[in-house]
Enzyme design. Structure first.
Site, mmCIF file in Angstrom:
data_model
loop_
_atom_site.group_PDB
_atom_site.id
_atom_site.type_symbol
_atom_site.label_atom_id
_atom_site.label_comp_id
_atom_site.label_asym_id
_atom_site.label_seq_id
_atom_site.Cartn_x
_atom_site.Cartn_y
_atom_site.Cartn_z
ATOM 1 N N GLY A 326 0.849 -4.515 3.740
ATOM 2 C CA GLY A 326 0.469 -3.384 4.582
ATOM 3 C C GLY A 326 1.445 -2.225 4.426
ATOM 4 N N SER A 327 1.698 -1.577 5.536
ATOM 5 C CA SER A 327 2.504 -0.351 5.474
ATOM 6 C C SER A 327 3.948 -0.592 5.072
ATOM 7 C CB SER A 327 2.469 0.351 6.824
ATOM 8 O OG SER A 327 1.137 0.729 7.111
ATOM 9 N N THR A 328 4.428 -1.860 5.145
ATOM 10 C CA THR A 328 5.812 -2.105 4.724
ATOM 11 C C THR A 328 5.948 -1.855 3.227
ATOM 12 O OG1 THR A 328 5.350 -4.448 4.342
ATOM 13 C CG2 THR A 328 6.184 -3.852 6.508
ATOM 14 N N PHE A 329 4.800 -1.726 2.543
ATOM 15 C CA PHE A 329 4.806 -1.478 1.098
ATOM 16 C C PHE A 329 4.987 0.010 0.796
ATOM 17 C CE2 PHE A 329 2.577 -1.487 -3.136
ATOM 18 C CZ PHE A 329 3.404 -2.416 -3.760
ATOM 19 N N LYS A 330 4.907 0.843 1.850
ATOM 20 C CA LYS A 330 4.912 2.284 1.603
ATOM 21 C C LYS A 330 6.224 2.783 1.030
ATOM 22 C CE LYS A 330 1.209 3.442 4.764
ATOM 23 N NZ LYS A 330 0.838 3.769 6.150
#
Lengths: 646, 379
Positions: A326-330
């Site tokens: 999810g957004s932790t990949f941003k």
């Protein structure tokens, strides 16, 4: 009949002659026998002597003491516990039934134990001792010893068995041992003769399995004299084996227990990594199980309960669970974009709440849109559209490469079982895996950590650690083996632009500490301890149009299996990073609301090396936190006594 | 009336007979038996029970019986020969029909307190009967075909009966024991040469035909013969015993491992260590010195018997002594060959040393005859 003297003489002469022939041939035979005796006993005596030695001398293996496992502070995690067993030797027991009856009146024996002992005795020769009861308490041993005269053939014996004092708290990391199975033997090319010892136990999972060679030690031998029936007559000499080497883990058992307790009730995992050395201070996965059950031989119902539990207690989710990050990949996409030179830190994208790519509409989590967003704001407020646009500019291969550099989609060398590699997908990967061309929609999905991207909690912690330090920090689970310190995982600078890193870190700081940051609710207020983090909420499955029509709009309306995963990564303190933490709560809901508070609590425990002062929390939370700390402390204490008793 | 009876007035009478006993033989028998007691004590793990004590008692009873037999004039025994042979034969037949099965072979007959092995009895009876036959037969008829055929039948009947039990060892002893009496009595050597040549020829034919079109036996029969002749072909079955026996014997070395120190017997590697294989324990514990001493004692017994036979002018007395000496010789020679791997395992005990009541009693009774022959000759 009277014989004339002449005939008598003739007869005597004839008998004399024939006797000579008989005597001579007998003498020849005696000569042959004597010669044969001489050649066997004198000439070939040495050969037969050594054959006789081989005959009667039998080598038996002595199982070495298995190496112990400690945590970083020397707290024992796996030990060898002395236990007592009661054994019976049929030939000494007289009336076996009667003797066992008397034994059963004296100590606590189940009818099954008695029956199985009788069955085993019937199978084996009378002189082979058979175990009646194992793990007998000391009181019973004393009773058996005192009543020895009334219990012929029954003795109490001491043996070693594996015990895990921290019980379920370290189950996934340390693993457990169990008896050697045929399957185990089939996997080993040249099995250690020790494995043939009945009831010998080897590591089945975790460190116990991965460091089996080190922990096992080497067999001792004893030479015993046996008769043709295999019965031991006496021991001639013995050579003690070498005990297995002890292993010290990087785990801090106190922090580990805290983490397990904090995760109680969730299907979740926490990884705490020391940035200085890559030490894994805590690798907790919930729910968990009692490894001591396996040492004793787990019962059918227990096994089924563990295996069929939908929260998968046997799985070490920290390394085996691969989730869409999810957004932790941003941060990965942001770093890839900045490093590519195609996107500047202050370049903005316009977020109207969605974007159209190839005829498909991709939504931002914020329906109304964020307006103009730069890199900093995109992380702080987790704007999806920014990443949709940026990823199309730089392409998936750059993102995948950055993911791997930061530790996602690559193998980390940790001695745990079934460690997953995760996936950092690129065009090549999709061709190899599915035989299909990479489509732009795949890139858009991957840019927010969805689609094909998969990361384990361990990889997320490594990613966070590398962002915090700029070094290729590597996880280190084992601190030392047999006193030999293992190489540090501190790593070398990765050559990432320090300016870019600083900007990403600053954005992560604002995620946690700025009013509009997604993690503001789970901030740390203690000066010099603030953390920098990033939330993530990854969809397991889209809510379908049909469901939407039925009124299903939020996670809480979905069955557990289909709710979103809640994720969080952070490092702390921001000014002088010491720890990187990742939290994944399976189907937990929102990352900032569910995962971030867990990460905050665990981070504070690590930073303060124990319960943190309440002042580290925002004032409005302190009462609730005090309550929670008390509950967890009780829980940890209760759990430990429970496993010590076992 | 034989020569002896006509000279009966020169034969010792009353207690004077004791002086004329063949004392060297008695002492040698006692010495050999003592070896046996020692070994039975050793194989029992240093205990008089369960084997040594009964063996000593039997030896005592046997010695008394031997002296009683020795005191009775030899001509009485000659007159009893036909009855002895007939009785033994009847018992042998009875055993084939009602005998108990022991050790896989029908050998025993249960007569209340004593369990009798008629084949043992037959060993003496046959020798007695043949000696009496040649004592009765005029000298000139000795080699006449008919008068040769007759004793061949006498020998064949019990031999075939024991072979049917099946007791190969005893059959062999009966055959060779009987043949020896015939040979000593002066039957023409050509008969023996013919029989031996025919036997060798048959054996050669059987083996030579193997694998050819005119093969005389079936394949499985050859395989049985192979295993019988060379048990090492079957190391876990028949070969196991003989291999262990050879190891025990060989490991004795010059002086042995010491009394009660033999690992092979102590640790139960040896089969039948108190009966047929007792010699291996002796050889293991007393080495070549002990084993060859026993062999020498046996040889001396034979020597004194033959000397006594040659010096006796009574035909029956001489022949019976030679026959018994040969039977005794066959006992230890076959037993030793067997445990040393020179001969197949046929189940013959070591005389006076192996544990066993029937054999010891019968052997001592036989030596009673030898003594009687020795005592009752004119001085």
């Amino acid at each position: 009949m009277k014989r004339p003297p002449k005939e008598t003489q003739q007869s005597a002469r004839s008998i004399g002659r024939r006797s000579l022939v008989i005597g001579a041939s007998q003498l020849a035979m005696v000569g042959v026998l004597g010669w044969r005796m001489r050649s066997m006993q004198v000439d070939e005596g040495d050969i037969y002597r050594s054959l006789a030695e081989e005959n009667r001398i039998n080598m038996r293996l002595i199982a070495p003491a298995r190496g112990l496992v400690f945590d970083r502070n020397g707290v024992p995690l796996a030990v060898n516990e002395q236990n007592y067993r009661v054994i019976i030797t049929r030939e000494d027991a007289g009336d076996v039934d009667d003797t066992l009856d008397r034994l059963a009146r004296l100590i606590n024996l189940s009818p099954e134990e008695v029956e199985s002992a009788k069955a085993e005795m019937a199978r084996r020769p009378a002189f082979v001792p058979v175990t009646v009861a194992e793990r007998v308490p000391w009181d019973d041993v004393a009773k058996v010893t005192v009543n020895a005269p009334a219990l012929p053939g029954i003795t109490a014996e001491v043996g070693l068995s594996r015990h895990y004092p921290r019980g379920s708290d370290t189950a996934h990391v340390v693993g457990y041992v169990g008896p050697v199975s045929d399957y185990d033997l089939s996997k080993i090319e040249d099995p250690d003769p020790l494995l043939q010892i009945p009831r010998f136990q080897i590591g089945k999972t975790g460190v116990e399995a991965k460091y089996e060679d080190v922990l096992r030690g080497s067999a001792g031998t004893k030479r015993i004299e046996v008769n043709a029936a295999g019965r031991v007559m006496r021991e001639i000499d013995r050579e003690e084996g070498k005990s297995g080497a002890d292993i010290q883990l990087a785990i801090d058992s106190r922090l580990q227990s805290y983490a397990e307790a904090r995760l109680e009730g969730e299907s979740a995992s926490v990884v705490v990594m020391d940035l200085e050395s890559g030490d894994l201070r805590a690798v907790a996965s919930a729910p968990t199980f009692d490894p001591n059950l396996f040492v004793r031989g787990i019962s059918g119902p227990d096994w089924r309960a563990l295996n069929e539990n939908k929260y998968r207690p046997l799985s070490a989710k920290t390394v085996q669970g691969a989730y869409p990050p999810g957004s932790t990949f941003k941060m990965v996409v942001a770093m890839a974009a900045l490093e590519s030179g195609l996107v500047g830190p202050e370049d903005t994208e316009y977020c109207p709440g969605y974007t159209e790519v190839g005829g498909t509409r991709f939504h931002c989590w914020k329906r109304g849109g964020h307006g103009n967003v730069n890199m900093h704001r995109s992380l702080q407020e987790s704007c999806d559209v920014y990443y949709y646009e940026v990823s199309q500019k730089i392409g998936i291969d750059r993102i995948a490469e950055m993911a791997r550099r930061l530790g996602v989609g690559v193998e980390h060398d940790v001695p745990m079982s079934a460690v997953s590699m995760g996936v950092a997908p690129d065009t090549q990967w999709k061709r190899d895996r599915y035989g299909e061309a990479w489509r732009i929609g795949d890139t858009v999905n991957a840019s927010i950590g969805q689609g094909y991207v998969l990361a384990t909690p361990l990889q997320l912690a490594v990613m966070s650690a590398r962002l915090a330090t700029g070094r290729d920090v590597r996880p280190r689970l084992v601190h030392s083996v047999g006193g030999v310190i293992q190489p540090s995982g501190a790593g070398e600078p990765m050559g990432l632009n320090e300016n870019f890193l600083r900007r990403v870190r600053a954005a992560m700081f604002d995620v946690s500490n700025a009013q509009r940051g997604t993690g503001f609710g789970a901030r740390i207020v203690a000066e010099g301890m603030q953390m920098a983090g990033k939330s993530g909420t990854s969809q397991v499955r889209r809510i379908t149009a049909e469901e939407r029509a039925r009124g299903v709009t939020s996670n809480a309306d979905l069955p557990w299996e289909r709710r979103d995963h809640a994720l969080w990564v952070n490092f702390a303190p921001y000014d002088n990073p010491r720890f990187a933490v990742s939290v994944v709560v399976e189907h937990g809901g929102g990352g900032s609301s569910v995962a971030a508070p867990i990460a905050r609590d665990v981070t504070l425990q690590a930073l303060y090396d124990g319960p943190p002062p309440l002042e580290a929390y925002p004032s409005n939370l302190r009462d609730a936190i005090a309550e929670q700390q008390k509950r967890i402390e009780n829980h940890v204490a209760r759990g430990m006594t429970a496993s010590d008793r076992a | 009336m034989s020569y002896l009876e006509t000279n009966a007035k020169f034969v010792p009478t009353g207690f004077r007979k004791l002086l004329y006993l063949n004392w060297p033989v008695i002492l040698l028998l006692a010495a050999v038996s003592s070896f046996g007691f020692l070994m039975l004590y050793s194989v029992a793990g240093g205990s008089a029970t369960p084997w040594m004590e009964p063996q000593v008692k039997r030896f005592g009873v046997g010695m008394v019986a031997m002296l009683v037999v020795a005191m009775v004039p030899i001509w009485f025994w000659r007159n009893m020969a036909l009855i002895a042979y007939g009785g033994s034969l009847a018992l042998l037949v009875a055993v084939d029909m009602f005998g108990e099965v022991g050790m896989g072979a029908q050998r025993w007959i249960d007569l209340g307190p004593i369990r009798l092995q008629p084949s043992e009895l037959m060993k003496i009876s046959l020798v007695m009967f043949l000696a009496a036959y040649y004592d009765w037969l005029p000298l000139r008829r000795t080699s006449h075909p008919f008068w040769v055929l007759l004793p061949v039948v006498f020998i064949s009947i019990p031999t075939l009966l024991t072979l049917a039990q099946p007791d190969l060892g005893t059959a062999l002893l009966l055959l060779i024991g009987g043949a020896t009496v015939m040979f000593a009595a002066g039957v023409h050597w050509a008969y023996f040469a013919t029989v031996i040549a025919a036997g060798v020829g048959t054996i050669y034919a059987v083996f030579a035909s193997r694998g050819t079109t005119w093969q005389l036996l079936k394949d499985y029969q050859y395989r049985r013969i192979d295993t019988f002749l060379d048990p090492s072909n079957d190391p876990l079955g028949a070969g196991y015993h003989i291999t262990q026996a050879k190891i025990a014997l060989g490991s004795g070395g010059w002086t042995g491992r010491g009394f009660m120190q033999g690992t092979q017997s102590r640790l139960n590697f040896l089969p039948e260590k108190h009966t047929d294989f007792i010699f291996t324990t002796l050889a293991e514990e007393f080495g070549f010195v002990g084993a060859s001493t026993l062999l020498a004692l046996y040889a001396l017994i034979i020597f004194f018997c033959l000397v006594s036979a040659v010096n006796n002018r009574d035909r029956f007395a001489s022949l019976v002594t030679i026959g018994i000496a040969m039977t005794f010789f066959l006992f230890f020679a076959v037993n030793m060959s067997m445990v040393m791997g020179l001969a197949p395992v046929v189940g013959v005990p070591l005389p006076l040393v192996s544990y066993g009541g029937s054999a010891m009693l019968v052997l001592l009774l036989a030596f009673g005859l030898v003594q009687s022959a020795h005592v009752h000759k004119p001085r």
